[in-house]
Design a protein around this motif. Sequence first.
Motif, PDB file in Angstrom:
ATOM      1  N   LEU A 211       0.909  -1.156   0.176  1.00  0.00           N
ATOM      2  CA  LEU A 211       0.177   0.586   0.237  1.00  0.00           C
ATOM      3  C   LEU A 211       1.003   1.388   0.513  1.00  0.00           C
ATOM      4  O   LEU A 211       0.754   1.540  -0.925  1.00  0.00           O
ATOM      5  CB  LEU A 211      -1.137   0.255   1.119  1.00  0.00           C
ATOM      6  N   TYR A 212       1.639   1.362   1.346  1.00  0.00           N
ATOM      7  CA  TYR A 212       2.509   3.019   1.082  1.00  0.00           C
ATOM      8  C   TYR A 212       3.832   2.433   0.071  1.00  0.00           C
ATOM      9  O   TYR A 212       3.960   3.743  -0.331  1.00  0.00           O
ATOM     10  CB  TYR A 212       2.924   2.474   2.560  1.00  0.00           C
TER      11      TYR A 212
ATOM     12  N   MET B 286      10.915  -4.056  10.431  1.00  0.00           N
ATOM     13  CA  MET B 286      10.364  -4.664   9.867  1.00  0.00           C
ATOM     14  C   MET B 286       9.549  -3.567   9.223  1.00  0.00           C
ATOM     15  O   MET B 286       8.243  -3.586   9.498  1.00  0.00           O
ATOM     16  CB  MET B 286       9.989  -6.163   9.243  1.00  0.00           C
ATOM     17  N   VAL B 287       9.845  -3.022   7.685  1.00  0.00           N
ATOM     18  CA  VAL B 287       8.732  -1.895   7.316  1.00  0.00           C
ATOM     19  C   VAL B 287       9.385  -1.817   5.775  1.00  0.00           C
ATOM     20  O   VAL B 287      10.236  -1.308   5.379  1.00  0.00           O
ATOM     21  CB  VAL B 287       8.260  -0.618   8.130  1.00  0.00           C
ATOM     22  N   ILE B 288       7.825  -1.547   5.284  1.00  0.00           N
ATOM     23  CA  ILE B 288       7.784  -1.002   3.477  1.00  0.00           C
ATOM     24  C   ILE B 288       7.437   0.082   3.100  1.00  0.00           C
ATOM     25  O   ILE B 288       6.579   0.402   4.052  1.00  0.00           O
ATOM     26  CB  ILE B 288       7.680  -2.539   2.822  1.00  0.00           C
ATOM     27  N   PRO B 289       8.023   0.970   2.448  1.00  0.00           N
ATOM     28  CA  PRO B 289       8.641   1.397   1.606  1.00  0.00           C
ATOM     29  C   PRO B 289       9.795   2.356   2.488  1.00  0.00           C
ATOM     30  O   PRO B 289       9.595   3.036   3.647  1.00  0.00           O
ATOM     31  CB  PRO B 289       8.516   1.927   0.385  1.00  0.00           C
TER      32      PRO B 289
ATOM     33  N   GLN C 220      12.486   6.759   5.925  1.00  0.00           N
ATOM     34  CA  GLN C 220      10.708   5.728   6.322  1.00  0.00           C
ATOM     35  C   GLN C 220       9.642   6.637   6.717  1.00  0.00           C
ATOM     36  O   GLN C 220      10.062   7.263   7.582  1.00  0.00           O
ATOM     37  CB  GLN C 220      11.553   4.587   7.586  1.00  0.00           C
ATOM     38  N   ASP C 221       8.800   6.390   6.332  1.00  0.00           N
ATOM     39  CA  ASP C 221       7.515   6.419   6.460  1.00  0.00           C
ATOM     40  C   ASP C 221       6.996   7.548   5.099  1.00  0.00           C
ATOM     41  O   ASP C 221       8.292   8.792   5.110  1.00  0.00           O
ATOM     42  CB  ASP C 221       7.637   7.366   7.238  1.00  0.00           C
TER      43      ASP C 221
ATOM     44  N   LYS D 103       0.038 -13.138   8.606  1.00  0.00           N
ATOM     45  CA  LYS D 103       0.241 -12.091   9.019  1.00  0.00           C
ATOM     46  C   LYS D 103      -1.198 -11.239   9.597  1.00  0.00           C
ATOM     47  O   LYS D 103      -1.735 -10.628  10.161  1.00  0.00           O
ATOM     48  CB  LYS D 103       1.833 -11.158   9.350  1.00  0.00           C
ATOM     49  N   PHE D 104      -0.530 -10.694   7.534  1.00  0.00           N
ATOM     50  CA  PHE D 104      -1.362  -9.436   7.070  1.00  0.00           C
ATOM     51  C   PHE D 104      -2.819  -9.329   7.661  1.00  0.00           C
ATOM     52  O   PHE D 104      -3.420  -8.645   7.391  1.00  0.00           O
ATOM     53  CB  PHE D 104      -0.861  -8.827   5.920  1.00  0.00           C
TER      54      PHE D 104
ATOM     55  N   PHE E 243      -4.643  -8.794  10.487  1.00  0.00           N
ATOM     56  CA  PHE E 243      -4.708  -7.647  11.224  1.00  0.00           C
ATOM     57  C   PHE E 243      -6.178  -7.366  10.888  1.00  0.00           C
ATOM     58  O   PHE E 243      -6.630  -5.871  11.377  1.00  0.00           O
ATOM     59  CB  PHE E 243      -4.107  -6.471  10.451  1.00  0.00           C
TER      60      PHE E 243
ATOM     61  N   VAL F  40       4.768  -0.389  13.568  1.00  0.00           N
ATOM     62  CA  VAL F  40       4.226   0.232  12.332  1.00  0.00           C
ATOM     63  C   VAL F  40       3.254   1.005  12.590  1.00  0.00           C
ATOM     64  O   VAL F  40       3.419   2.510  12.123  1.00  0.00           O
ATOM     65  CB  VAL F  40       4.670  -0.764  10.955  1.00  0.00           C
ATOM     66  N   HIS F  41       2.108   0.589  13.085  1.00  0.00           N
ATOM     67  CA  HIS F  41       0.529   0.832  13.381  1.00  0.00           C
ATOM     68  C   HIS F  41       0.647   0.581  14.688  1.00  0.00           C
ATOM     69  O   HIS F  41      -0.723  -0.289  14.955  1.00  0.00           O
ATOM     70  CB  HIS F  41      -0.334   0.269  12.301  1.00  0.00           C
TER      71      HIS F  41
ATOM     72  N   HIS G  96      -1.600   7.058  14.583  1.00  0.00           N
ATOM     73  CA  HIS G  96      -0.730   7.535  12.885  1.00  0.00           C
ATOM     74  C   HIS G  96      -1.469   8.667  12.481  1.00  0.00           C
ATOM     75  O   HIS G  96      -1.554   9.418  11.571  1.00  0.00           O
ATOM     76  CB  HIS G  96      -0.841   6.558  12.628  1.00  0.00           C
TER      77      HIS G  96
END
Length: 386
Positions: free
Chosen positions: A15-16, A52-55, A66-67, A153-154, A157, A309-310, A332
Amino acid sequence: MTTQRYTLWGTPHSLYTGKARSYLIKKQVPFDELLASDPRFLGEVVPQVGHMVIPVVETPEGELIQDCTAIIDHCEARFADGPAMEPAGGVQHVVSLILDAFGSNYFMPLAMHYRWSYRAEQEAFLRAEFARAIPVSMPYENRLAAAEMLMGKFNGFLPGLGVTSEVIPAMEDSYKELLGLLEAHFRVHPYLMGGRPGLADFGMMAPLYAHLARDPVPGFLMRTTAPNVARWTERMNVAPIADNDYADTGAAWPTGDAIPATLEAVLAAVFAHWGPGLEADAAQFDRWLAGLADPAPGTVVSHDGGRSVHPHVGRIEYPWRGVTMRRGSHPHSLWHFARAQAAAAALDDAAKARLDALLARTGGAAMMAIATAWPIVRENNVLVLG
Ligand SMILES: N[C@@H](CCC(=O)N[C@@H](CS)C(=O)NCC(=O)O)C(=O)O
Protein backbone atom coordinates in the motif's frame (compact mmCIF):
# COMPACT_ATOMS: atom_id res chain seq x y z
CA MET A 1 30.05 2.41 -4.60
CA THR A 2 28.11 5.64 -4.60
CA THR A 3 25.57 6.19 -7.35
CA GLN A 4 23.51 9.31 -7.88
CA ARG A 5 20.33 7.27 -7.83
CA TYR A 6 17.91 6.69 -5.01
CA THR A 7 16.71 3.22 -4.07
CA LEU A 8 13.07 2.53 -3.22
CA TRP A 9 12.82 -0.63 -1.12
CA GLY A 10 9.31 -2.05 -1.35
CA THR A 11 7.00 -4.46 -3.16
CA PRO A 12 4.42 -4.06 -5.95
CA HIS A 13 1.53 -5.10 -3.70
CA SER A 14 2.43 -2.79 -0.79
CA LEU A 15 0.00 0.00 0.00
CA TYR A 16 2.53 2.62 1.12
CA THR A 17 5.17 1.66 -1.47
CA GLY A 18 2.55 2.63 -4.07
CA LYS A 19 2.35 6.08 -2.54
CA ALA A 20 6.13 6.61 -2.40
CA ARG A 21 6.61 5.23 -5.93
CA SER A 22 4.06 7.53 -7.56
CA TYR A 23 5.63 10.51 -5.79
CA LEU A 24 9.17 9.62 -6.93
CA ILE A 25 7.94 9.10 -10.51
CA LYS A 26 6.00 12.38 -10.74
CA LYS A 27 8.81 14.30 -9.01
CA GLN A 28 11.23 12.76 -11.54
CA VAL A 29 13.64 11.63 -8.83
CA PRO A 30 16.16 9.20 -10.36
CA PHE A 31 15.52 5.91 -8.55
CA ASP A 32 15.62 2.14 -8.79
CA GLU A 33 13.00 0.04 -7.08
CA LEU A 34 14.29 -3.07 -5.34
CA LEU A 35 12.23 -5.82 -3.77
CA ALA A 36 12.36 -5.94 0.01
CA SER A 37 13.24 -9.66 -0.23
CA ASP A 38 16.81 -8.65 -1.12
CA PRO A 39 19.34 -9.96 1.46
CA ARG A 40 20.78 -6.45 1.81
CA PHE A 41 17.39 -5.06 2.81
CA LEU A 42 16.88 -7.75 5.43
CA GLY A 43 20.49 -7.78 6.66
CA GLU A 44 21.41 -4.08 6.59
CA VAL A 45 18.39 -1.83 6.07
CA VAL A 46 15.90 -3.38 8.54
CA PRO A 47 18.31 -3.32 11.51
CA GLN A 48 19.07 0.35 10.87
CA VAL A 49 15.37 1.30 10.51
CA GLY A 50 14.64 -0.57 13.74
CA HIS A 51 11.84 -2.86 12.57
CA MET A 52 10.57 -4.59 9.43
CA VAL A 53 8.65 -2.10 7.32
CA ILE A 54 8.37 -0.87 3.73
CA PRO A 55 8.77 1.45 1.96
CA VAL A 56 12.26 2.61 2.81
CA VAL A 57 14.11 5.07 0.59
CA GLU A 58 17.89 5.00 0.46
CA THR A 59 19.60 8.19 -0.70
CA PRO A 60 22.69 8.12 -2.94
CA GLU A 61 24.69 8.88 0.24
CA GLY A 62 23.27 5.81 1.98
CA GLU A 63 20.85 7.64 4.30
CA LEU A 64 17.73 5.58 5.04
CA ILE A 65 14.31 7.26 5.18
CA GLN A 66 11.16 5.51 6.36
CA ASP A 67 7.57 6.72 6.19
CA CYS A 68 6.11 8.24 3.06
CA THR A 69 5.78 11.67 4.67
CA ALA A 70 9.46 11.71 5.61
CA ILE A 71 10.38 10.49 2.11
CA ILE A 72 8.33 13.22 0.43
CA ASP A 73 9.59 15.94 2.81
CA HIS A 74 13.19 14.89 2.11
CA CYS A 75 12.79 14.90 -1.68
CA GLU A 76 10.79 18.15 -1.73
CA ALA A 77 13.73 19.85 0.02
CA ARG A 78 16.43 18.19 -2.06
CA PHE A 79 14.71 18.51 -5.45
CA ALA A 80 13.30 21.98 -4.94
CA ASP A 81 13.97 22.74 -8.63
CA GLY A 82 12.00 19.68 -9.80
CA PRO A 83 8.32 19.62 -10.82
CA ALA A 84 6.19 21.49 -8.24
CA MET A 85 4.10 19.09 -6.18
CA GLU A 86 2.46 21.50 -3.79
CA PRO A 87 -0.13 24.10 -4.83
CA ALA A 88 0.72 27.68 -3.91
CA GLY A 89 -2.59 28.60 -2.27
CA GLY A 90 -2.93 28.31 1.50
CA VAL A 91 -6.36 26.64 1.40
CA GLN A 92 -5.19 24.34 -1.40
CA HIS A 93 -2.25 23.33 0.78
CA VAL A 94 -4.51 22.48 3.74
CA VAL A 95 -6.90 20.50 1.53
CA SER A 96 -4.05 18.47 0.02
CA LEU A 97 -2.75 17.66 3.51
CA ILE A 98 -6.25 16.56 4.62
CA LEU A 99 -6.63 14.29 1.60
CA ASP A 100 -3.11 12.91 2.07
CA ALA A 101 -3.93 11.99 5.68
CA PHE A 102 -7.33 10.59 4.69
CA GLY A 103 -5.98 8.35 1.94
CA SER A 104 -3.05 7.19 4.04
CA ASN A 105 -5.06 6.39 7.19
CA TYR A 106 -8.88 6.24 6.99
CA PHE A 107 -8.76 4.30 3.74
CA MET A 108 -6.25 1.66 4.83
CA PRO A 109 -8.76 -0.66 6.61
CA LEU A 110 -11.06 -0.45 3.55
CA ALA A 111 -8.18 -1.54 1.32
CA MET A 112 -7.25 -4.32 3.73
CA HIS A 113 -10.89 -5.47 3.80
CA TYR A 114 -11.10 -5.81 0.03
CA ARG A 115 -7.80 -7.73 -0.04
CA TRP A 116 -8.42 -10.16 2.83
CA SER A 117 -12.19 -10.58 3.16
CA TYR A 118 -12.15 -11.73 -0.50
CA ARG A 119 -9.00 -13.76 -0.07
CA ALA A 120 -10.49 -17.03 -1.36
CA GLU A 121 -11.52 -15.41 -4.68
CA GLN A 122 -8.04 -13.93 -5.28
CA GLU A 123 -5.83 -16.45 -3.48
CA ALA A 124 -3.63 -17.32 -6.48
CA PHE A 125 -2.94 -13.66 -7.25
CA LEU A 126 -2.13 -12.77 -3.64
CA ARG A 127 0.07 -15.84 -3.21
CA ALA A 128 2.13 -14.90 -6.27
CA GLU A 129 2.42 -11.30 -5.08
CA PHE A 130 3.49 -12.20 -1.56
CA ALA A 131 5.95 -14.78 -2.95
CA ARG A 132 7.81 -11.83 -4.54
CA ALA A 133 8.61 -10.66 -1.02
CA ILE A 134 10.34 -13.99 -0.20
CA PRO A 135 14.09 -14.31 -0.97
CA VAL A 136 14.86 -15.64 -4.46
CA SER A 137 17.44 -17.99 -2.97
CA MET A 138 14.52 -20.36 -2.25
CA PRO A 139 12.92 -22.54 -4.93
CA TYR A 140 9.68 -20.96 -6.18
CA GLU A 141 7.47 -23.62 -4.56
CA ASN A 142 9.04 -22.84 -1.19
CA ARG A 143 8.54 -19.13 -1.76
CA LEU A 144 4.85 -19.78 -2.35
CA ALA A 145 4.70 -21.75 0.91
CA ALA A 146 6.52 -19.01 2.82
CA ALA A 147 4.15 -16.44 1.25
CA GLU A 148 1.29 -18.23 2.99
CA MET A 149 2.79 -17.39 6.39
CA LEU A 150 3.29 -13.75 5.47
CA MET A 151 -0.29 -13.57 4.20
CA GLY A 152 -1.49 -14.97 7.53
CA LYS A 153 0.22 -12.10 9.32
CA PHE A 154 -1.46 -9.38 7.25
CA ASN A 155 -4.83 -11.18 7.11
CA GLY A 156 -4.57 -11.31 10.92
CA PHE A 157 -4.63 -7.49 11.10
CA LEU A 158 -8.36 -7.35 10.18
CA PRO A 159 -9.90 -7.51 13.69
CA GLY A 160 -7.54 -4.77 14.94
CA LEU A 161 -8.57 -2.63 11.95
CA GLY A 162 -12.24 -3.13 12.83
CA VAL A 163 -13.08 -5.30 9.83
CA THR A 164 -15.78 -7.68 11.12
CA SER A 165 -18.87 -9.14 9.45
CA GLU A 166 -21.03 -6.66 11.42
CA VAL A 167 -19.43 -3.57 9.84
CA ILE A 168 -18.41 -4.86 6.40
CA PRO A 169 -21.62 -3.64 4.69
CA ALA A 170 -21.07 -0.15 6.14
CA MET A 171 -17.42 -0.19 5.06
CA GLU A 172 -18.33 -1.21 1.53
CA ASP A 173 -21.00 1.44 1.47
CA SER A 174 -18.43 4.06 2.52
CA TYR A 175 -16.02 2.90 -0.18
CA LYS A 176 -18.62 2.84 -2.94
CA GLU A 177 -19.83 6.32 -2.05
CA LEU A 178 -16.24 7.65 -2.12
CA LEU A 179 -15.55 5.83 -5.37
CA GLY A 180 -18.62 7.44 -6.96
CA LEU A 181 -17.51 10.91 -5.88
CA LEU A 182 -13.97 10.31 -7.12
CA GLU A 183 -15.29 9.01 -10.45
CA ALA A 184 -17.34 12.20 -10.90
CA HIS A 185 -14.21 14.24 -10.15
CA PHE A 186 -11.85 12.31 -12.44
CA ARG A 187 -14.26 12.70 -15.36
CA VAL A 188 -13.36 16.38 -15.46
CA HIS A 189 -9.96 16.69 -13.79
CA PRO A 190 -6.84 14.56 -14.25
CA TYR A 191 -5.69 14.99 -10.61
CA LEU A 192 -7.39 15.65 -7.31
CA MET A 193 -6.48 19.31 -6.99
CA GLY A 194 -6.92 20.02 -10.72
CA GLY A 195 -4.40 19.87 -13.55
CA ARG A 196 -1.32 18.84 -11.54
CA PRO A 197 -0.58 15.94 -9.20
CA GLY A 198 0.25 16.68 -5.57
CA LEU A 199 0.23 15.34 -2.06
CA ALA A 200 -3.52 14.67 -2.17
CA ASP A 201 -2.98 12.28 -5.08
CA PHE A 202 -0.04 10.49 -3.47
CA GLY A 203 -1.96 9.94 -0.23
CA MET A 204 -4.96 8.57 -2.09
CA MET A 205 -2.76 6.32 -4.23
CA ALA A 206 -1.81 4.42 -1.05
CA PRO A 207 -5.10 2.49 -0.79
CA LEU A 208 -6.40 3.01 -4.32
CA TYR A 209 -3.48 1.49 -6.20
CA ALA A 210 -1.83 -1.59 -4.68
CA HIS A 211 -4.99 -3.05 -3.15
CA LEU A 212 -8.06 -1.47 -4.67
CA ALA A 213 -6.84 -1.20 -8.29
CA ARG A 214 -4.48 -4.18 -8.53
CA ASP A 215 -6.16 -6.92 -6.49
CA PRO A 216 -8.61 -8.81 -8.73
CA VAL A 217 -11.84 -8.45 -6.71
CA PRO A 218 -11.67 -4.71 -5.87
CA GLY A 219 -9.89 -4.13 -9.20
CA PHE A 220 -12.96 -5.45 -11.05
CA LEU A 221 -15.22 -3.24 -8.94
CA MET A 222 -13.10 -0.17 -9.68
CA ARG A 223 -12.74 -0.83 -13.42
CA THR A 224 -16.41 -1.58 -13.94
CA THR A 225 -17.91 1.15 -11.73
CA ALA A 226 -15.25 3.87 -11.64
CA PRO A 227 -13.13 3.59 -14.82
CA ASN A 228 -11.80 7.13 -14.51
CA VAL A 229 -10.47 6.36 -11.03
CA ALA A 230 -8.78 3.27 -12.46
CA ARG A 231 -7.19 5.37 -15.21
CA TRP A 232 -5.97 7.91 -12.62
CA THR A 233 -4.06 5.11 -10.83
CA GLU A 234 -2.29 4.39 -14.12
CA ARG A 235 -1.60 8.05 -14.83
CA MET A 236 -0.10 8.43 -11.36
CA ASN A 237 2.63 5.95 -12.27
CA VAL A 238 4.03 7.78 -15.31
CA ALA A 239 6.15 10.93 -15.24
CA PRO A 240 4.34 13.20 -17.75
CA ILE A 241 1.83 15.57 -16.17
CA ALA A 242 -0.06 17.18 -19.07
CA ASP A 243 -3.01 14.91 -19.91
CA ASN A 244 -4.74 15.93 -23.12
CA ASP A 245 -7.74 13.68 -22.65
CA TYR A 246 -8.88 16.41 -20.26
CA ALA A 247 -9.97 19.98 -20.92
CA ASP A 248 -8.00 20.75 -17.75
CA THR A 249 -4.70 20.32 -19.58
CA GLY A 250 -2.81 23.30 -18.27
CA ALA A 251 -0.78 21.13 -15.87
CA ALA A 252 -1.66 23.82 -13.34
CA TRP A 253 -3.69 24.16 -10.19
CA PRO A 254 -6.77 26.40 -10.11
CA THR A 255 -6.01 30.09 -9.66
CA GLY A 256 -7.15 32.15 -6.69
CA ASP A 257 -6.56 29.38 -4.15
CA ALA A 258 -9.70 27.61 -5.42
CA ILE A 259 -10.38 23.90 -5.32
CA PRO A 260 -12.42 22.07 -7.98
CA ALA A 261 -16.18 21.93 -7.24
CA THR A 262 -16.18 18.15 -7.66
CA LEU A 263 -13.48 17.94 -4.97
CA GLU A 264 -15.68 19.80 -2.49
CA ALA A 265 -18.09 16.87 -2.61
CA VAL A 266 -15.18 14.48 -1.90
CA LEU A 267 -14.07 16.66 0.99
CA ALA A 268 -17.56 16.67 2.53
CA ALA A 269 -17.51 12.85 2.46
CA VAL A 270 -14.02 12.82 3.99
CA PHE A 271 -15.26 14.76 7.02
CA ALA A 272 -18.49 12.76 7.34
CA HIS A 273 -16.88 9.31 6.98
CA TRP A 274 -13.68 9.93 8.96
CA GLY A 275 -14.78 12.42 11.66
CA PRO A 276 -16.32 9.99 14.18
CA GLY A 277 -13.30 7.66 14.04
CA LEU A 278 -10.71 10.41 14.43
CA GLU A 279 -12.61 11.84 17.38
CA ALA A 280 -12.63 8.40 19.04
CA ASP A 281 -8.90 8.03 18.30
CA ALA A 282 -8.19 11.37 20.02
CA ALA A 283 -10.32 10.53 23.08
CA GLN A 284 -8.57 7.18 23.51
CA PHE A 285 -5.13 8.77 23.09
CA ASP A 286 -5.94 11.19 25.91
CA ARG A 287 -7.20 8.33 28.12
CA TRP A 288 -3.98 6.39 27.48
CA LEU A 289 -1.92 9.50 28.19
CA ALA A 290 -3.75 10.12 31.47
CA GLY A 291 -2.92 6.56 32.53
CA LEU A 292 0.85 6.93 31.97
CA ALA A 293 2.85 7.10 35.19
CA ASP A 294 5.46 9.47 33.83
CA PRO A 295 4.73 10.84 30.34
CA ALA A 296 7.71 12.67 28.88
CA PRO A 297 8.89 13.79 25.44
CA GLY A 298 10.19 10.72 23.66
CA THR A 299 7.76 8.25 25.31
CA VAL A 300 6.86 5.72 22.61
CA VAL A 301 3.20 5.94 21.60
CA SER A 302 2.00 2.33 21.76
CA HIS A 303 -0.04 0.23 24.17
CA ASP A 304 2.98 -1.80 25.32
CA GLY A 305 5.78 0.69 24.74
CA GLY A 306 7.10 -1.47 21.87
CA ARG A 307 7.99 -0.45 18.30
CA SER A 308 5.20 -1.03 15.82
CA VAL A 309 4.38 0.19 12.30
CA HIS A 310 0.76 0.95 13.25
CA PRO A 311 0.69 1.15 17.06
CA HIS A 312 -2.54 1.31 19.05
CA VAL A 313 -3.10 2.72 22.50
CA GLY A 314 -6.14 0.66 23.42
CA ARG A 315 -9.32 -0.45 21.71
CA ILE A 316 -12.15 1.93 20.84
CA GLU A 317 -15.85 1.64 20.13
CA TYR A 318 -18.09 4.27 18.53
CA PRO A 319 -21.21 4.62 16.39
CA TRP A 320 -20.37 4.84 12.71
CA ARG A 321 -22.66 4.80 9.67
CA GLY A 322 -25.43 2.90 11.43
CA VAL A 323 -23.21 0.28 13.09
CA THR A 324 -20.87 0.11 16.07
CA MET A 325 -17.25 0.26 14.99
CA ARG A 326 -14.87 -1.67 17.29
CA ARG A 327 -11.17 -1.46 16.50
CA GLY A 328 -7.72 -0.65 17.81
CA SER A 329 -7.14 3.09 18.16
CA HIS A 330 -4.85 4.54 15.48
CA PRO A 331 -2.57 7.32 16.75
CA HIS A 332 -0.92 7.49 13.33
CA SER A 333 -4.12 9.06 11.99
CA LEU A 334 -3.89 11.80 14.64
CA TRP A 335 -0.24 12.46 13.85
CA HIS A 336 -0.95 12.68 10.12
CA PHE A 337 -4.08 14.82 10.39
CA ALA A 338 -2.25 17.22 12.75
CA ARG A 339 -0.10 18.27 9.79
CA ALA A 340 -3.21 19.62 8.06
CA GLN A 341 -4.35 21.26 11.28
CA ALA A 342 -0.94 22.92 11.72
CA ALA A 343 -1.08 24.26 8.15
CA ALA A 344 -4.59 25.60 8.79
CA ALA A 345 -3.41 27.31 12.00
CA ALA A 346 -0.57 29.01 10.08
CA LEU A 347 -2.82 30.63 7.42
CA ASP A 348 -3.05 34.39 7.17
CA ASP A 349 -6.41 36.02 7.94
CA ALA A 350 -7.65 36.13 4.35
CA ALA A 351 -6.82 32.48 3.68
CA LYS A 352 -8.26 31.51 7.06
CA ALA A 353 -11.55 33.15 6.11
CA ARG A 354 -11.58 31.22 2.81
CA LEU A 355 -10.84 27.95 4.65
CA ASP A 356 -13.57 28.61 7.24
CA ALA A 357 -16.07 29.18 4.43
CA LEU A 358 -15.00 25.92 2.76
CA LEU A 359 -15.23 24.03 6.08
CA ALA A 360 -18.71 25.45 6.69
CA ARG A 361 -19.82 24.26 3.22
CA THR A 362 -18.29 20.78 3.67
CA GLY A 363 -19.04 20.18 7.37
CA GLY A 364 -15.38 20.05 8.38
CA ALA A 365 -15.10 22.60 11.20
CA ALA A 366 -15.60 20.13 14.09
CA MET A 367 -13.10 17.66 12.70
CA MET A 368 -10.47 20.35 12.17
CA ALA A 369 -10.86 21.26 15.88
CA ILE A 370 -10.09 17.74 17.20
CA ALA A 371 -7.10 18.02 19.54
CA THR A 372 -5.02 15.76 21.79
CA ALA A 373 -3.62 16.74 25.19
CA TRP A 374 -0.03 16.13 24.02
CA PRO A 375 1.43 16.45 20.51
CA ILE A 376 2.57 13.29 18.72
CA VAL A 377 5.79 13.38 16.68
CA ARG A 378 7.84 10.85 14.74
CA GLU A 379 11.34 10.09 15.98
CA ASN A 380 13.64 7.26 15.04
CA ASN A 381 10.89 5.78 12.80
CA VAL A 382 8.23 5.48 15.52
CA LEU A 383 5.58 7.78 17.02
CA VAL A 384 6.57 9.39 20.33
CA LEU A 385 5.26 12.15 22.58
CA GLY A 386 6.58 15.48 21.31
N1 LIG B 1 3.45 5.25 7.81
C1 LIG B 1 4.22 4.28 7.08
C2 LIG B 1 3.43 2.99 6.94
C3 LIG B 1 4.22 1.88 6.31
C4 LIG B 1 3.46 0.55 6.31
O1 LIG B 1 2.42 0.39 6.95
N2 LIG B 1 3.99 -0.43 5.57
C5 LIG B 1 3.42 -1.76 5.55
C6 LIG B 1 3.47 -2.36 4.17
S1 LIG B 1 2.55 -1.40 2.99
C7 LIG B 1 4.29 -2.63 6.43
O2 LIG B 1 5.48 -2.69 6.24
N3 LIG B 1 3.68 -3.27 7.43
C8 LIG B 1 4.38 -4.15 8.32
C9 LIG B 1 3.66 -4.24 9.65
O3 LIG B 1 2.63 -3.58 9.84
O4 LIG B 1 4.17 -4.99 10.47
C10 LIG B 1 4.62 4.89 5.73
O5 LIG B 1 4.00 5.87 5.31
O6 LIG B 1 5.60 4.45 5.13
